[in-house]
Design a protein around this motif. Structure first.
Motif, PDB file in Angstrom:
ATOM      1  N   UNK A 176       0.396  -1.543  -0.134  1.00  0.00           N
ATOM      2  CA  UNK A 176      -0.238   0.423   0.037  1.00  0.00           C
ATOM      3  C   UNK A 176       0.918   1.257   0.418  1.00  0.00           C
ATOM      4  N   UNK A 177       0.164   2.209  -0.431  1.00  0.00           N
ATOM      5  CA  UNK A 177       1.383   3.535  -0.350  1.00  0.00           C
ATOM      6  C   UNK A 177       0.091   4.068   0.599  1.00  0.00           C
ATOM      7  N   UNK A 178       0.671   5.493   1.822  1.00  0.00           N
ATOM      8  CA  UNK A 178      -0.113   6.135   2.558  1.00  0.00           C
ATOM      9  C   UNK A 178       0.366   7.376   1.660  1.00  0.00           C
ATOM     10  N   UNK A 179      -0.838   8.653   2.073  1.00  0.00           N
ATOM     11  CA  UNK A 179      -0.954  10.057   1.850  1.00  0.00           C
ATOM     12  C   UNK A 179      -1.040  10.838   2.741  1.00  0.00           C
ATOM     13  N   UNK A 180      -0.545  11.433   3.082  1.00  0.00           N
ATOM     14  CA  UNK A 180      -0.800  12.429   4.337  1.00  0.00           C
ATOM     15  C   UNK A 180      -1.080  13.846   3.972  1.00  0.00           C
ATOM     16  N   UNK A 181      -2.296  14.164   3.477  1.00  0.00           N
ATOM     17  CA  UNK A 181      -2.456  15.508   2.994  1.00  0.00           C
ATOM     18  C   UNK A 181      -2.538  16.901   3.454  1.00  0.00           C
ATOM     19  N   UNK A 182      -1.241  18.054   3.523  1.00  0.00           N
ATOM     20  CA  UNK A 182      -1.464  19.010   4.263  1.00  0.00           C
ATOM     21  C   UNK A 182      -2.421  20.114   4.147  1.00  0.00           C
ATOM     22  N   UNK A 183      -2.238  20.410   2.522  1.00  0.00           N
ATOM     23  CA  UNK A 183      -3.326  21.479   1.878  1.00  0.00           C
ATOM     24  C   UNK A 183      -3.755  20.729   0.841  1.00  0.00           C
ATOM     25  N   UNK A 184      -5.774  21.185   1.531  1.00  0.00           N
ATOM     26  CA  UNK A 184      -7.049  20.071   1.560  1.00  0.00           C
ATOM     27  C   UNK A 184      -6.844  20.474  -0.199  1.00  0.00           C
ATOM     28  N   UNK A 185      -6.316  22.225  -0.720  1.00  0.00           N
ATOM     29  CA  UNK A 185      -6.822  23.127  -1.577  1.00  0.00           C
ATOM     30  C   UNK A 185      -7.000  21.713  -3.090  1.00  0.00           C
ATOM     31  N   UNK A 186      -5.828  20.684  -3.139  1.00  0.00           N
ATOM     32  CA  UNK A 186      -5.887  20.353  -4.314  1.00  0.00           C
ATOM     33  C   UNK A 186      -5.890  18.658  -4.128  1.00  0.00           C
ATOM     34  N   UNK A 187      -6.987  18.423  -3.185  1.00  0.00           N
ATOM     35  CA  UNK A 187      -7.120  17.057  -2.801  1.00  0.00           C
ATOM     36  C   UNK A 187      -7.614  16.560  -3.721  1.00  0.00           C
ATOM     37  N   UNK A 188      -8.957  17.154  -4.339  1.00  0.00           N
ATOM     38  CA  UNK A 188      -9.976  16.373  -5.455  1.00  0.00           C
ATOM     39  C   UNK A 188      -9.518  16.899  -6.923  1.00  0.00           C
ATOM     40  N   UNK A 189      -8.468  17.693  -7.351  1.00  0.00           N
ATOM     41  CA  UNK A 189      -7.424  17.150  -8.180  1.00  0.00           C
ATOM     42  C   UNK A 189      -6.514  15.838  -8.491  1.00  0.00           C
ATOM     43  N   UNK A 190      -6.502  15.894  -7.167  1.00  0.00           N
ATOM     44  CA  UNK A 190      -5.048  14.606  -7.225  1.00  0.00           C
ATOM     45  C   UNK A 190      -5.983  13.328  -6.349  1.00  0.00           C
ATOM     46  N   UNK A 191      -7.205  13.038  -6.351  1.00  0.00           N
ATOM     47  CA  UNK A 191      -7.873  12.183  -6.510  1.00  0.00           C
ATOM     48  C   UNK A 191      -8.244  11.431  -7.692  1.00  0.00           C
ATOM     49  N   UNK A 192      -9.185  12.940  -8.051  1.00  0.00           N
ATOM     50  CA  UNK A 192      -9.126  12.478  -9.996  1.00  0.00           C
ATOM     51  C   UNK A 192      -8.322  11.603 -10.422  1.00  0.00           C
TER      52      UNK A 192
ATOM     53  N   UNK B 179      -7.858   8.079 -11.720  1.00  0.00           N
ATOM     54  CA  UNK B 179      -8.496   7.656 -13.500  1.00  0.00           C
ATOM     55  C   UNK B 179      -7.257   6.702 -13.287  1.00  0.00           C
ATOM     56  N   UNK B 180      -6.326   6.866 -13.204  1.00  0.00           N
ATOM     57  CA  UNK B 180      -5.004   6.102 -13.189  1.00  0.00           C
ATOM     58  C   UNK B 180      -4.961   4.649 -12.356  1.00  0.00           C
ATOM     59  N   UNK B 181      -5.065   4.750 -11.157  1.00  0.00           N
ATOM     60  CA  UNK B 181      -5.854   3.509 -10.232  1.00  0.00           C
ATOM     61  C   UNK B 181      -6.503   2.438 -10.134  1.00  0.00           C
ATOM     62  N   UNK B 182      -8.019   3.863 -10.429  1.00  0.00           N
ATOM     63  CA  UNK B 182      -9.448   3.072 -10.488  1.00  0.00           C
ATOM     64  C   UNK B 182      -9.505   3.063  -9.236  1.00  0.00           C
ATOM     65  N   UNK B 183     -10.889   3.489  -9.034  1.00  0.00           N
ATOM     66  CA  UNK B 183     -11.421   3.670  -7.698  1.00  0.00           C
ATOM     67  C   UNK B 183     -12.141   2.953  -7.034  1.00  0.00           C
ATOM     68  N   UNK B 184     -11.797   1.490  -7.378  1.00  0.00           N
ATOM     69  CA  UNK B 184     -12.015   0.316  -6.176  1.00  0.00           C
ATOM     70  C   UNK B 184     -10.619   0.143  -5.347  1.00  0.00           C
ATOM     71  N   UNK B 185      -9.140   1.127  -5.800  1.00  0.00           N
ATOM     72  CA  UNK B 185      -8.077   1.122  -5.096  1.00  0.00           C
ATOM     73  C   UNK B 185      -7.537   1.480  -4.375  1.00  0.00           C
ATOM     74  N   UNK B 186      -8.864   3.124  -4.707  1.00  0.00           N
ATOM     75  CA  UNK B 186      -8.355   4.514  -3.701  1.00  0.00           C
ATOM     76  C   UNK B 186      -8.753   4.369  -2.197  1.00  0.00           C
TER      77      UNK B 186
END
Length: 211
Positions: free
Chosen positions: A74-90, A94-101
């Motif tokens: 697994x990879x763990x990501x800790x967000x420090x600035x939420x402004x870019x969270x929507x773009x990161x999730x998108x 797209x790359x990994x698939x929703x079921x893996x996130x």
């Protein structure tokens, strides 16, 4: 902004159309220069837009910390600035698939069996966003019926050469002349955003690459 047309009334109309569409797509301040050459008698329509230099891309490293857990895969990501969270999730979807996130909290993201390389991952690219708006404007400005197009892209200049049936070499030469003139008569300079997280300087713990 410059519109070149043999007919003065036609020039004024296209000058008005150009300004209105740049306002509509909200890129007036981002556009440095625009040249339009139109002659319906040939017919030929050329438009070239030179845009301002943008802020640098925002990387995952600029607003988050991450690590790989080889044992759990697994990879763990800790967000420090939420402004870019929507773009990161998108991007991750797209790359990994929703079921893996998975997002156990608003500041945490977990990727199962990650295939993406997190180091240097571009999450937000202001220049690419601006280019999309510019192309939107270009296709709105091109007259109806001028469906045959040749595309040019050099540095921060984007141009379209358009006609109704086929593109003559003289049309392309005229486009190259316009681009050359824009390069020679305008000094390029960068516009940087001091609030961009890409500009933040701070120490971060060493990232662990997936083994």
């Amino acid at each position: 902004m410059q519109v070149e047309c043999y007919d003065e009334s036609g020039r004024e109309v296209y000058d008005m159309i150009l300004r209105q569409i740049l306002q509509d797509v909200q890129i007036v301040r981002a556009v440095k220069d625009v040249r339009i050459y139109i002659d319906p008698r040939d017919p030929i329509f050329i438009i070239a837009i030179q845009y301002q230099k943008t802020a640098p891309p925002v990387l995952l490293d600029d607003f988050a910390e991450y690590k790989y857990d080889a044992e759990a895969n697994e990879a763990f990501i800790r967000i420090e600035d939420e402004n870019y969270l929507p773009e990161l999730l998108k991007k991750l979807w797209e790359i990994e698939g929703r079921n893996k996130i998975h997002q156990p909290s608003r500041y945490e993201v977990i990727i199962d069996d990650p295939q993406i390389k997190l180091e240097g991952l571009v999450v937000h690219d202001p220049e690419e966003d601006l280019k999309k708006k510019i192309y939107d404007a270009l296709f709105r400005i091109v007259p109806e019926g001028f469906r045959v197009m040749e595309h040019f892209s050099e540095g921060n200049i984007i141009a379209l050469t358009c006609s109704d049936e086929y593109i003559k070499e003289e049309y392309l030469e005229k486009t190259r002349e316009i681009i050359k003139e824009m390069k020679e008569t305008k000094k390029l300079y960068e516009v940087t955003d001091p609030k961009s997280p890409a500009k933040k300087k701070k120490d971060k713990p060493l990232k662990k690459e997936k083994s």
